[in-house]
Design an enzyme around this catalytic site. Structure first.
Site, PDB file in Angstrom:
ATOM      1  N   HIS A  52      21.378  13.500  34.435  1.00 59.95           N
ATOM      2  CA  HIS A  52      21.962  13.272  35.748  1.00 59.95           C
ATOM      3  C   HIS A  52      20.884  12.918  36.764  1.00 59.95           C
ATOM      4  O   HIS A  52      19.684  13.070  36.512  1.00 59.95           O
ATOM      5  CB  HIS A  52      22.737  14.514  36.193  1.00 59.95           C
ATOM      6  CG  HIS A  52      24.016  14.714  35.431  1.00 59.95           C
ATOM      7  ND1 HIS A  52      24.939  15.685  35.757  1.00 59.95           N
ATOM      8  CD2 HIS A  52      24.535  14.058  34.358  1.00 59.95           C
ATOM      9  CE1 HIS A  52      25.970  15.626  34.925  1.00 59.95           C
ATOM     10  NE2 HIS A  52      25.738  14.641  34.068  1.00 59.95           N
ATOM     11  N   GLU A  54      19.892  14.296  39.545  1.00 56.53           N
ATOM     12  CA  GLU A  54      19.018  15.376  39.996  1.00 56.53           C
ATOM     13  C   GLU A  54      17.905  15.642  38.978  1.00 56.53           C
ATOM     14  O   GLU A  54      16.748  15.880  39.351  1.00 56.53           O
ATOM     15  CB  GLU A  54      19.833  16.656  40.213  1.00 56.53           C
ATOM     16  CG  GLU A  54      20.924  16.519  41.265  1.00 56.53           C
ATOM     17  CD  GLU A  54      22.276  16.148  40.675  1.00 56.53           C
ATOM     18  OE1 GLU A  54      23.294  16.649  41.174  1.00 56.53           O
ATOM     19  OE2 GLU A  54      22.313  15.341  39.706  1.00 56.53           O
ATOM     20  N   THR A 206      51.263 -12.321  27.897  1.00 56.47           N
ATOM     21  CA  THR A 206      49.950 -12.837  28.269  1.00 56.47           C
ATOM     22  C   THR A 206      49.072 -13.027  27.038  1.00 56.47           C
ATOM     23  O   THR A 206      48.361 -14.028  26.909  1.00 56.47           O
ATOM     24  CB  THR A 206      49.258 -11.879  29.255  1.00 56.47           C
ATOM     25  OG1 THR A 206      50.063 -11.763  30.433  1.00 56.47           O
ATOM     26  CG2 THR A 206      47.884 -12.401  29.658  1.00 56.47           C
ATOM     27  N   ARG A 217      31.592 -11.056  28.899  1.00 57.39           N
ATOM     28  CA  ARG A 217      30.481 -11.808  28.316  1.00 57.39           C
ATOM     29  C   ARG A 217      29.629 -12.523  29.363  1.00 57.39           C
ATOM     30  O   ARG A 217      28.485 -12.901  29.069  1.00 57.39           O
ATOM     31  CB  ARG A 217      31.018 -12.826  27.303  1.00 57.39           C
ATOM     32  CG  ARG A 217      31.981 -13.854  27.891  1.00 57.39           C
ATOM     33  CD  ARG A 217      32.720 -14.635  26.814  1.00 57.39           C
ATOM     34  NE  ARG A 217      33.698 -15.567  27.376  1.00 57.39           N
ATOM     35  CZ  ARG A 217      34.915 -15.204  27.764  1.00 57.39           C
ATOM     36  NH1 ARG A 217      35.299 -13.944  27.652  1.00 57.39           N
ATOM     37  NH2 ARG A 217      35.758 -16.094  28.253  1.00 57.39           N
ATOM     38  N   GLU A 251      45.594  -7.054  33.911  1.00 58.31           N
ATOM     39  CA  GLU A 251      45.514  -8.516  33.990  1.00 58.31           C
ATOM     40  C   GLU A 251      46.740  -9.152  33.340  1.00 58.31           C
ATOM     41  O   GLU A 251      46.659 -10.231  32.778  1.00 58.31           O
ATOM     42  CB  GLU A 251      44.239  -9.016  33.299  1.00 58.31           C
ATOM     43  CG  GLU A 251      42.975  -8.869  34.112  1.00 58.31           C
ATOM     44  CD  GLU A 251      41.879  -9.804  33.635  1.00 58.31           C
ATOM     45  OE1 GLU A 251      42.135 -11.026  33.532  1.00 58.31           O
ATOM     46  OE2 GLU A 251      40.767  -9.316  33.353  1.00 58.31           O
ATOM     47  N   GLY A 253      50.891 -10.489  32.893  1.00 61.08           N
ATOM     48  CA  GLY A 253      51.719 -11.507  33.498  1.00 61.08           C
ATOM     49  C   GLY A 253      52.572 -10.913  34.613  1.00 61.08           C
ATOM     50  O   GLY A 253      52.491  -9.721  34.920  1.00 61.08           O
ATOM     51  N   PRO A 254      53.421 -11.739  35.227  1.00 55.36           N
ATOM     52  CA  PRO A 254      54.205 -11.268  36.374  1.00 55.36           C
ATOM     53  C   PRO A 254      55.130 -10.105  36.052  1.00 55.36           C
ATOM     54  O   PRO A 254      55.347  -9.239  36.901  1.00 55.36           O
ATOM     55  CB  PRO A 254      54.988 -12.512  36.801  1.00 55.36           C
ATOM     56  CG  PRO A 254      54.907 -13.474  35.657  1.00 55.36           C
ATOM     57  CD  PRO A 254      53.630 -13.178  34.964  1.00 55.36           C
ATOM     58  N   LEU A 257      52.860  -6.885  35.836  1.00 54.97           N
ATOM     59  CA  LEU A 257      52.343  -6.602  37.177  1.00 54.97           C
ATOM     60  C   LEU A 257      53.444  -6.103  38.106  1.00 54.97           C
ATOM     61  O   LEU A 257      53.236  -5.165  38.885  1.00 54.97           O
ATOM     62  CB  LEU A 257      51.693  -7.867  37.747  1.00 54.97           C
ATOM     63  CG  LEU A 257      50.378  -8.305  37.085  1.00 54.97           C
ATOM     64  CD1 LEU A 257      50.058  -9.748  37.435  1.00 54.97           C
ATOM     65  CD2 LEU A 257      49.231  -7.385  37.501  1.00 54.97           C
TER      66      LEU A 257
END
Length: 290
Positions: A52, A54, A206, A217, A251, A253-254, A257
Site C-alpha cells: 500500500h 503508506e 451487439t 489494446r 457498451e 446496444g440500445p 442500455l
C-alpha cells in the site's frame, strides 16, 4: 491553500500513477513531511496485491532521515487500512513507525476498514486530521467508493451515435449493421477508460452485429473482464459486487442500455456523437424527462 492541502495535493498526484493497475483496490498516495517542511518520503499503491501507499512511503525514507519520522506528518488520500488482507494493516505500521500525525483525505467505506483505521490511530495517541481535500480524494476513487457504499459496481453507460441519433444502420431488408463512429483519438480515449474498469458488458445483439474485441489494446493496462447480460440486472449487479467487481462499463446496444436507464442503474454516461447522418437505423436510448 493551507499547508495540509498543499501536501495532500502532492499525495493525489502520486495516487493517480496507479490508474488502471490497482482495481478493485483504490488509488492511494502518501507523502511524509518532516517538521521542517521537507518531504522525506513518498509512495503510492502501484498494483493490486502490492504494498500500500503508506508502506511504500515509509520504505522510501532514507536511513539518515528515519529519526525525523518521530516528528513528521504522513498525508494519505484514503484512510489507512486496519485489517490483514493481502498486506498487513497500514494503521499499525504508522503506529509502530512512530509518526505522530496523520492527515487523511477520504474515509474508507470498505466494511473491513470504515473508520477503524482512524480509530486505531487515535487510540494509540496519533493525531488524525480528516477530510482534507475530501471532494478531490472522493472523486479520484469514485468507482471504489460508489461500489462499497451502494454494494454494486459503479456503472458507466457508453455508446456512440450518429448526428441524427442512431447507434447503427439498417439495410434495405431491415437488418442492422455496424457503423464506425469513432476517430483514432476517441478510440484511444475509450481504451483508456476500459483499462480503468473491472468489467465490461455488451448484449447478444451487439456481439452478433459489431463483434467487438472489448479489450484495451490501444492503452496500457489490463483488459476488463467480459460480462454477459442477464434478465435480472439488479441481481447480477449484486453478484458482481460479491465477486469483487467494483466498476462496470456497459457498451451494449440500445435495448441493454435502455434497461439500465429504466432501472436507474448508472452513475456515469459517455456518448460519442459523430458528424455522420444515417437517416435511419437503430435509435439511441432515451432518458426519462425530468
Amino acid at each position: 491553500m493551507t499547508i495540509d492541502e498543499k501536501y495532500m495535493h502532492r499525495a493525489l498526484q502520486l495516487a493517480r500513477l496507479g490508474e488502471g493497475l490497482v482495481s478493485p483496490n483504490p488509488m492511494v498516495g502518501a507523502v511524509i513531511v518532516a517538521e521542517s517542511g521537507r518531504i522525506i518520503g513518498e509512495g503510492y499503491h502501484h498494483r493490486y496485491g502490492g504494498p500500500h501507499a503508506e508502506v511504500c512511503a515509509i520504505g522510501s525514507v532514507s536511513a539518515q532521515d528515519r529519526p525525523l519520522l518521530a516528528e513528521s506528518t504522513i498525508y494519505v488520500t484514503l484512510e489507512p487500512c486496519s485489517h490483514y488482507g493481502k498486506t498487513p494493516p497500514c494503521a499499525r505500521l504508522i503506529i509502530e513507525t512512530g509518526i505522530p500525525r496523520v492527515v487523511v483525505g477520504s474515509a474508507d467505506p470498505f466494511p473491513e476498514v470504515s473508520g477503524r483505521g482512524i480509530r486505531m490511530l487515535r487510540e494509540a495517541g496519533v493525531e488524525v486530521v480528516e477530510d482534507v481535500l475530501r471532494e478531490e480524494c472522493d472523486r479520484l476513487n469514485v468507482r471504489f467508493l460508489t461500489a462499497h457504499r451502494l454494494r454494486r459496481p459503479w456503472i458507466q453507460l457508453k455508446w456512440a451515435e450518429s448526428a441524427d441519433g442512431f447507434m447503427a444502420g439498417i439495410d434495405g431488408e431491415g437488418n442492422p449493421y455496424p457503423v464506425k463512429f469513432s476517430t483514432p483519438v476517441s478510440s484511444v480515449v475509450m481504451h483508456r477508460r476500459r483499462s480503468m474498469v473491472d468489467a465490461i458488458m455488451v448484449g447478444s445483439n451487439t456481439l452478433r452485429i459489431d463483434r467487438p474485441r472489448l479489450d484495451c489494446r490501444l492503452w496500457p493496462g489490463k483488459a476488463p473482464r467480459r460480462i454477459e447480460a442477464a434478465h435480472d440486472l439488479k441481481a447480477l449487479m449484486s453478484r458482481l459486487y460479491s465477486e469483487g467487481i467494483t466498476s462496470l462499463m456497459v457498451e451494449g446496444g440500445p435495448t441493454l442500455l435502455q434497461s439500465f436507464i429504466d432501472l436507474g442503474l448508472y452513475d456515469d454516461v459517455r456518448v460519442e456523437r459523430s458528424e455522420k447522418i444515417l437517416g435511419r437505423g437503430l435509435p439511441k436510448p432515451v432518458f426519462p424527462k425530468a
